[in-house]
Design a protein around this motif. Structure first.
Motif, PDB file in Angstrom:
ATOM      1  N   HIS A 234       0.852  -1.193   0.000  1.00 19.86           N
ATOM      2  CA  HIS A 234       0.000   0.000   0.000  1.00 19.86           C
ATOM      3  C   HIS A 234       0.886   1.240   0.000  1.00 19.86           C
ATOM      4  O   HIS A 234       0.995   1.977   0.982  1.00 19.86           O
ATOM      5  CB  HIS A 234      -0.935  -0.020   1.215  1.00 19.86           C
ATOM      6  CG  HIS A 234      -1.898   1.133   1.244  1.00 19.86           C
ATOM      7  ND1 HIS A 234      -2.288   1.797   0.101  1.00 19.86           N
ATOM      8  CD2 HIS A 234      -2.545   1.747   2.269  1.00 19.86           C
ATOM      9  CE1 HIS A 234      -3.134   2.758   0.414  1.00 19.86           C
ATOM     10  NE2 HIS A 234      -3.298   2.752   1.740  1.00 19.86           N
ATOM     11  N   ARG A 235       1.526   1.440  -1.141  1.00 16.65           N
ATOM     12  CA  ARG A 235       2.433   2.559  -1.342  1.00 16.65           C
ATOM     13  C   ARG A 235       2.240   3.058  -2.772  1.00 16.65           C
ATOM     14  O   ARG A 235       1.309   2.653  -3.460  1.00 16.65           O
ATOM     15  CB  ARG A 235       3.883   2.136  -1.083  1.00 16.65           C
ATOM     16  CG  ARG A 235       4.088   1.606   0.327  1.00 16.65           C
ATOM     17  CD  ARG A 235       5.450   0.971   0.534  1.00 16.65           C
ATOM     18  NE  ARG A 235       5.470   0.198   1.771  1.00 16.65           N
ATOM     19  CZ  ARG A 235       6.473  -0.563   2.165  1.00 16.65           C
ATOM     20  NH1 ARG A 235       7.574  -0.655   1.434  1.00 16.65           N
ATOM     21  NH2 ARG A 235       6.409  -1.255   3.301  1.00 16.65           N
ATOM     22  N   SER A 236       3.086   3.920  -3.225  1.00 15.33           N
ATOM     23  CA  SER A 236       2.934   4.461  -4.573  1.00 15.33           C
ATOM     24  C   SER A 236       3.345   3.435  -5.616  1.00 15.33           C
ATOM     25  O   SER A 236       4.046   2.449  -5.321  1.00 15.33           O
ATOM     26  CB  SER A 236       3.781   5.725  -4.731  1.00 15.33           C
ATOM     27  OG  SER A 236       5.163   5.404  -4.680  1.00 15.33           O
ATOM     28  N   ILE A 237       2.918   3.675  -6.862  1.00 16.00           N
ATOM     29  CA  ILE A 237       3.335   2.823  -7.976  1.00 16.00           C
ATOM     30  C   ILE A 237       4.863   2.823  -8.075  1.00 16.00           C
ATOM     31  O   ILE A 237       5.490   1.778  -8.263  1.00 16.00           O
ATOM     32  CB  ILE A 237       2.732   3.335  -9.297  1.00 16.00           C
ATOM     33  CG1 ILE A 237       1.193   3.305  -9.249  1.00 16.00           C
ATOM     34  CG2 ILE A 237       3.254   2.517 -10.469  1.00 16.00           C
ATOM     35  CD1 ILE A 237       0.591   1.950  -9.333  1.00 16.00           C
ATOM     36  N   ARG A 238       5.459   3.996  -7.909  1.00 12.78           N
ATOM     37  CA  ARG A 238       6.923   4.115  -7.977  1.00 12.78           C
ATOM     38  C   ARG A 238       7.577   3.205  -6.929  1.00 12.78           C
ATOM     39  O   ARG A 238       8.510   2.461  -7.242  1.00 12.78           O
ATOM     40  CB  ARG A 238       7.341   5.571  -7.762  1.00 12.78           C
ATOM     41  CG  ARG A 238       8.863   5.765  -7.645  1.00 12.78           C
ATOM     42  CD  ARG A 238       9.252   7.217  -7.459  1.00 12.78           C
ATOM     43  NE  ARG A 238       9.224   7.949  -8.723  1.00 12.78           N
ATOM     44  CZ  ARG A 238       8.249   8.714  -9.130  1.00 12.78           C
ATOM     45  NH1 ARG A 238       7.166   8.892  -8.351  1.00 12.78           N
ATOM     46  NH2 ARG A 238       8.294   9.338 -10.288  1.00 12.78           N
ATOM     47  N   ASP A 239       7.093   3.276  -5.695  1.00 17.29           N
ATOM     48  CA  ASP A 239       7.681   2.452  -4.620  1.00 17.29           C
ATOM     49  C   ASP A 239       7.541   0.967  -4.932  1.00 17.29           C
ATOM     50  O   ASP A 239       8.445   0.177  -4.650  1.00 17.29           O
ATOM     51  CB  ASP A 239       7.010   2.769  -3.288  1.00 17.29           C
ATOM     52  CG  ASP A 239       7.377   4.146  -2.758  1.00 17.29           C
ATOM     53  OD1 ASP A 239       8.422   4.675  -3.177  1.00 17.29           O
ATOM     54  OD2 ASP A 239       6.615   4.683  -1.931  1.00 17.29           O
TER      55      ASP A 239
ATOM     56  N   SER B  88       3.056   8.407  -8.667  1.00 19.38           N
ATOM     57  CA  SER B  88       2.954   8.771  -7.250  1.00 19.38           C
ATOM     58  C   SER B  88       1.647   8.287  -6.624  1.00 19.38           C
ATOM     59  O   SER B  88       1.460   8.399  -5.413  1.00 19.38           O
ATOM     60  CB  SER B  88       3.059  10.293  -7.090  1.00 19.38           C
ATOM     61  OG  SER B  88       4.318  10.756  -7.531  1.00 19.38           O
ATOM     62  N   ALA B  89       0.725   7.757  -7.440  1.00 16.63           N
ATOM     63  CA  ALA B  89      -0.573   7.299  -6.937  1.00 16.63           C
ATOM     64  C   ALA B  89      -0.398   6.067  -6.057  1.00 16.63           C
ATOM     65  O   ALA B  89       0.409   5.183  -6.356  1.00 16.63           O
ATOM     66  CB  ALA B  89      -1.516   6.991  -8.093  1.00 16.63           C
ATOM     67  N   TYR B  90      -1.165   6.017  -4.969  1.00 18.59           N
ATOM     68  CA  TYR B  90      -1.146   4.853  -4.081  1.00 18.59           C
ATOM     69  C   TYR B  90      -2.111   3.792  -4.609  1.00 18.59           C
ATOM     70  O   TYR B  90      -3.158   4.107  -5.170  1.00 18.59           O
ATOM     71  CB  TYR B  90      -1.534   5.254  -2.660  1.00 18.59           C
ATOM     72  CG  TYR B  90      -0.356   5.746  -1.838  1.00 18.59           C
ATOM     73  CD1 TYR B  90       0.532   6.687  -2.351  1.00 18.59           C
ATOM     74  CD2 TYR B  90      -0.115   5.266  -0.556  1.00 18.59           C
ATOM     75  CE1 TYR B  90       1.622   7.127  -1.624  1.00 18.59           C
ATOM     76  CE2 TYR B  90       0.975   5.706   0.189  1.00 18.59           C
ATOM     77  CZ  TYR B  90       1.842   6.641  -0.359  1.00 18.59           C
ATOM     78  OH  TYR B  90       2.920   7.070   0.360  1.00 18.59           O
ATOM     79  N   VAL B  91      -1.740   2.513  -4.376  1.00 16.29           N
ATOM     80  CA  VAL B  91      -2.483   1.412  -4.991  1.00 16.29           C
ATOM     81  C   VAL B  91      -3.515   0.779  -4.064  1.00 16.29           C
ATOM     82  O   VAL B  91      -4.272  -0.090  -4.478  1.00 16.29           O
ATOM     83  CB  VAL B  91      -1.512   0.310  -5.482  1.00 16.29           C
ATOM     84  CG1 VAL B  91      -0.540   0.884  -6.495  1.00 16.29           C
ATOM     85  CG2 VAL B  91      -0.760  -0.318  -4.312  1.00 16.29           C
ATOM     86  N   GLY B  92      -3.544   1.188  -2.785  1.00 23.46           N
ATOM     87  CA  GLY B  92      -4.455   0.551  -1.836  1.00 23.46           C
ATOM     88  C   GLY B  92      -3.835  -0.702  -1.248  1.00 23.46           C
ATOM     89  O   GLY B  92      -2.823  -1.222  -1.747  1.00 23.46           O
ATOM     90  N   GLU B  93      -4.423  -1.206  -0.163  1.00 18.64           N
ATOM     91  CA  GLU B  93      -3.878  -2.397   0.494  1.00 18.64           C
ATOM     92  C   GLU B  93      -3.891  -3.582  -0.457  1.00 18.64           C
ATOM     93  O   GLU B  93      -4.910  -3.924  -1.039  1.00 18.64           O
ATOM     94  CB  GLU B  93      -4.688  -2.730   1.749  1.00 18.64           C
ATOM     95  CG  GLU B  93      -4.067  -3.851   2.566  1.00 18.64           C
ATOM     96  CD  GLU B  93      -4.777  -4.058   3.892  1.00 18.64           C
ATOM     97  OE1 GLU B  93      -4.345  -4.942   4.657  1.00 18.64           O
ATOM     98  OE2 GLU B  93      -5.769  -3.355   4.158  1.00 18.64           O
ATOM     99  N   ARG B  94      -2.715  -4.185  -0.629  1.00 19.88           N
ATOM    100  CA  ARG B  94      -2.493  -5.319  -1.532  1.00 19.88           C
ATOM    101  C   ARG B  94      -2.847  -4.976  -2.982  1.00 19.88           C
ATOM    102  O   ARG B  94      -3.088  -5.844  -3.806  1.00 19.88           O
ATOM    103  CB  ARG B  94      -3.281  -6.552  -1.070  1.00 19.88           C
ATOM    104  CG  ARG B  94      -2.945  -7.003   0.348  1.00 19.88           C
ATOM    105  CD  ARG B  94      -3.713  -8.233   0.778  1.00 19.88           C
ATOM    106  NE  ARG B  94      -3.167  -9.433   0.138  1.00 19.88           N
ATOM    107  CZ  ARG B  94      -3.825 -10.166  -0.732  1.00 19.88           C
ATOM    108  NH1 ARG B  94      -5.045  -9.829  -1.088  1.00 19.88           N
ATOM    109  NH2 ARG B  94      -3.275 -11.230  -1.260  1.00 19.88           N
ATOM    110  N   GLY B  95      -2.925  -3.672  -3.302  1.00 19.84           N
ATOM    111  CA  GLY B  95      -3.182  -3.250  -4.674  1.00 19.84           C
ATOM    112  C   GLY B  95      -4.630  -3.329  -5.096  1.00 19.84           C
ATOM    113  O   GLY B  95      -4.942  -3.436  -6.289  1.00 19.84           O
ATOM    114  N   VAL B  96      -5.565  -3.240  -4.114  1.00 16.06           N
ATOM    115  CA  VAL B  96      -6.979  -3.480  -4.422  1.00 16.06           C
ATOM    116  C   VAL B  96      -7.593  -2.400  -5.311  1.00 16.06           C
ATOM    117  O   VAL B  96      -8.660  -2.611  -5.880  1.00 16.06           O
ATOM    118  CB  VAL B  96      -7.809  -3.590  -3.120  1.00 16.06           C
ATOM    119  CG1 VAL B  96      -7.403  -4.814  -2.327  1.00 16.06           C
ATOM    120  CG2 VAL B  96      -7.671  -2.323  -2.269  1.00 16.06           C
TER     121      VAL B  96
END
Length: 613
Positions: A447-452, A492-500
Motif C-alpha cells: 500500500h504505497r505508490s506505484i513508484r515504490d 505517485s498514486a497509491y495502490v491501496g492495500e495489496r493493490g486493491v
C-alpha cells in the motif's frame, strides 16, 4: 536539554539477535539491557523525590512544635536560617529532583522503550517463514506486536515511577514514625503487610484475567481485520451476516473476559477502603493515645496524621499501578506466544550465494509438510544454465511446493537443492532470493505508490530504468492515467492495500515490471499471465520471452500454450516427475501431457482433464 535525555538511548541500534525470551522476567531483563546505565539514575532520582515527600510531612510536624515552643515574637529571630534553607530546598532542590526523575523516566525510558521493543519484535517477525504467517491472522499478529511494546514500556515506567517510589516512601515513613515512637510504627507496619499481601493476591488474579482478556482482544482484532482485508470476497458472496456472526462470537467472548476483569476492579476498590481503615484507626489512634499520655507532641500527631492521609491517597494509586503491572504481565505473556517463536528457516552461515551460470539441481528432494503424505516425494531434476523449463501437473501435484523449497520458504525434509553447486541451505536467504525473480499468479502490491512498488525490485534504479520496465510490461500508459483519493497521480498514486484499487491485470503488469527491474539471473513464473486479458497477454508475451533470455527459467502454467515453447516440459503428479521432454516429444509420447493438451479447453488445463487423469 530534552534532546540530551532523548538521545541517551538509540532504540533502533542493531544490538540483538535470536528469538526474544519466552518468559516474562527474562523478556523484561532483555528489554532493559540497553537502559542499564541509566537504571542507577532512575533509582537515585526516585529515592530523592520520595525522601523529599516524606521529609515535607515530617517538617510540617516539626514546624507546628517550633511555633508552639517559640511563639510569634521570637519565631523569625530564632529559626530564620532554618526556614530559609527549607524554603530553598522546596523551591529549587525538590523541583530539580522531580525534573531529573521525569527526564530519565519519560524522555529516556518511556520515549525509547516502546519503539525498541516494537522494532525488536517486528524485526524478528519479518524473519519468520511464510508458513508462520499462513497459520495466523495478520491482525492478531500486528495487535500482539503493538500491545507487547506498549505494555512493556508502561510496566518499566511504573516499576520506577510507582513501585520504587512507593517502596522508598514507605520505608522512609516507617523510619520517621519509629523516630516518634515505635508503638506508632507497629500499626503502620501491620497496615503495610496487609496492604502488600492483598495487592499481590489481587494482582495475580488480575494477571490471569488480563492474559485471557488480551487473547480475546487479539482474536477479535484478527477476525475484524480478516473481514476488512477480504471485503471483496465478503461482498461477492453476500456473506455479511456470516461475517457479523463470526466477529460477534469473538466480541461476546471479549466482553465476558472484560467483565471478569472489571469484577476484580470493583472488589479491589471495596477492599482497599476496608484496609485503609486500619491505617487511620491504628496509626492516628496510636499517636493521639500517646499525646494524651504526654508521650508525643501536637506536631508529631499532626505529622503522623498527614502521613496517614498521604498514605491513604497513595494506596489507591499504588494498588492501581500494581494491578496495571500484572495486567501488562498478562498482555506480555499473551503477545510472546507469537513474538517469542523460533524461526523455522534460519541462515546457517553468512555465506552469500554467487550465481555464475544459473544451474539448478534438485537432488532426491523430499518434503511432506510433516504429514508423511503429499508434497514432494523423491524428486531429482537438473536444470542447465539458461534452460527454460515448464512445470505441468494437476493441482496438488507439487509444482508450487518445488518452487517454495527453491526459494527456501521452507526447508526440505530430505535431499538438497544446489545452485551452481552451492547448497542453498548453507547460504543466506536474502542472497538466495535476490538471485531469483518471481512473478506469481496473484501478485499483491504494497500500500504505497506505484513508484515504490516497481522500485521494490531494485531500489537503486533510476526513474528512466523504472519507466523502461513499465513500458516493457505494458503498464506505463495506464499508470499515467491513475489518480488516488489523495490527489496523487501517475507513478505517485497509491495502490491501496495489496493493490486493491487496481484491476488484476494492472497489478500483474506492475508486478512484472518490478521483476524486470530486479533482473535476477534465475526467473520463476507461476501463472504469470493468468490475470491478463488475451490482448495484453499477446502484447507482453514477446517481452516475457525477451526477459527470459540469458536466464534460467522455471515456469508453472495451466495454460499449456504459454509453455509450449519452453526448452523442456516437466510433468508432475503426486509429488513425482512422471514425464519430461519438449512439447513435440511429449505429444508424440502420448502420455499424460498429450492427454492434457488434447482435453484442454481454450488453452487451459480443465478440471475434467484433471479428474480424468
Amino acid at each position: 536539554m530534552f534532546r540530551f535525555f532523548e538521545n541517551l538511548i538509540d532504540p533502533f541500534a542493531a544490538r540483538d539477535s535470536g528469538t526474544p525470551p519466552a518468559t516474562l522476567w527474562a523478556f523484561y531483563r532483555e528489554a532493559m539491557r540497553p537502559f542499564r546505565r541509566i537504571v542507577p539514575w532512575l533509582l537515585l532520582t526516585g529515592l530523592i523525590v520520595a525522601l523529599f515527600e516524606a521529609a515535607m510531612i515530617w517538617y510540617a510536624g516539626r514546624l507546628v512544635d517550633v511555633m508552639n515552643a517559640t511563639g510569634a515574637a521570637d519565631f523569625w529571630a530564632t529559626h530564620r536560617v532554618e526556614i530559609l534553607i527549607v524554603a530553598f530546598a522546596l523551591t529549587f532542590l525538590r523541583p530539580a529532583a522531580i525534573l531529573a526523575q521525569h527526564a530519565f523516566l519519560e524522555l529516556t525510558l518511556a520515549g525509547n522503550m516502546q519503539e525498541r521493543v516494537r522494532w525488536r519484535a517486528h524485526k524478528h517477525m519479518l524473519g519468520q517463514s511464510i508458513g508462520f504467517f499462513q497459520n495466523d491472522f495478520a491482525g492478531r499478529l500486528s495487535n500482539r506486536v503493538m500491545k507487547l511494546s506498549e505494555s512493556t514500556e508502561d510496566s518499566m515506567y511504573m516499576m520506577f515511577e510507582g513501585v520504587w517510589y512507593a517502596l522508598s516512601y514507605a520505608v522512609t515513613a516507617v523510619i520517621l514514625v519509629s523516630g516518634i515512637d515505635w508503638r506508632v510504627a507497629v500499626p503502620l507496619v501491620i497496615w503495610l503487610t496487609a496492604y502488600a499481601s492483598y495487592t499481590y493476591w489481587t494482582a495475580v488474579r488480575v494477571s490471569k484475567a488480563s492474559e485471557k482478556w488480551s487473547d480475546a482482544r487479539s482474536l477479535a482484532n484478527g477476525r475484524i481485520v480478516d473481514a476488512y482485508t477480504n471485503i471483496e470476497t465478503v461482498k461477492l458472496f453476500s456473506n455479511g451476516e456470516q461475517e457479523e456472526a463470526f466477529v460477534l462470537n469473538a466480541l461476546k467472548r471479549l466482553r465476558l473476559r472484560f467483565h471478569r476483569f472489571l469484577r476484580l476492579m470493583t472488589e479491589l476498590s471495596f477492599a482497599l477502603n476496608v484496609i485503609n481503615a486500619i491505617l487511620f484507626v491504628g496509626v492516628i489512634g496510636a499517636a493521639v493515645w500517646l499525646w494524651t499520655n504526654g508521650q508525643s507532641t501536637v506536631g508529631e500527631v499532626a505529622a503522623v496524621t498527614a502521613l496517614a492521609v498521604r498514605l491513604n491517597g497513595m494506596s489507591g494509586w499504588i494498588l492501581w499501578v500494581t494491578v496495571r503491572l500484572f495486567e501488562h504481565a498478562g498482555t506480555v505473556r499473551e503477545a510472546l506466544q507469537s513474538v517469542s517463536v523460533d524461526h523455522a528457516v534460519t541462515d546457517k552461515s553468512d555465506t552469500r550465494l554467487t550465481v555464475t551460470d544459473g544451474a539448478i539441481r534438485f537432488d532426491n528432494l523430499v518434503h511432506h509438510y510433516g504429514k508423511g503424505v503429499g508434497g514432494i516425494d523423491g524428486i531429482t531434476l537438473d536444470i542447465a544454465p539458461g534452460e527454460k523449463v515448464g512445470l505441468v501437473g494437476r493441482s496438488g501435484a507439487g509444482k508450487s511446493s518445488l518452487v517454495n523449497l527453491l526459494l527456501r520458504f521452507r526447508d526440505p525434509e530430505g535431499g538438497v537443492i544446489r545452485i551452481d553447486g552451492q547448497d542453498i541451505s548453507q547460504v543466506t536467504q536474502d542472497s538466495l532470493r535476490k538471485a531469483i525473480g518471481v512473478v506469481t499468479q496473484d501478485s499483491s502490491l504494497l500500500h504505497r505508490s506505484i513508484r515504490d512498488n516497481i522500485l521494490y525490485g531494485n531500489p537503486l534504479a533510476s526513474d528512466e530504468e523504472m519507466f523502461a520496465a513499465a513500458r516493457k510490461a505494458e503498464a506505463h500508459d495506464f499508470i499515467l492515467s491513475l489518480e488516488d483519493p489523495g490527489g496523487r497521480s501517475g507513478y505517485s498514486a497509491y495502490v491501496g492495500e495489496r493493490g486493491v484499487k487496481l484491476s488484476g491485470g494492472q497489478r500483474q503488469r506492475i508486478a512484472i515490471a518490478r521483476v524486470m527491474l530486479k533482473n535476477a539471473p534465475i526467473l520463476v513464473l507461476d501463472e504469470a499471465t493468468s490475470a491478463l486479458d488475451s490482448e495484453v497477454e499477446a502484447a507482453i508475451q514477446s517481452t516475457l520471452y525477451g526477459m527470459m533470455q540469458g536466464k534460467t527459467v522455471i515456469a508453472i502454467a495451466h495454460r499449456l500454450s504459454t509453455i509450449a515453447q519452453m526448452d523442456r516440459i516437466v510433468v508432475m503428479d503426486r509429488g513425482r516427475i512422471v514425464e519430461q521432454g519438449s512439447h513435440d516429444a511429449l505429444l508424440d509420447h502420448g502420455g499424460i501431457y498429450a492427454g492434457l493438451w488434447q482435453r484442454q479447453s481454450g488453452g487451459f488445463l480443465g478440471d475434467e482433464a484433471e479428474a480424468a487423469e
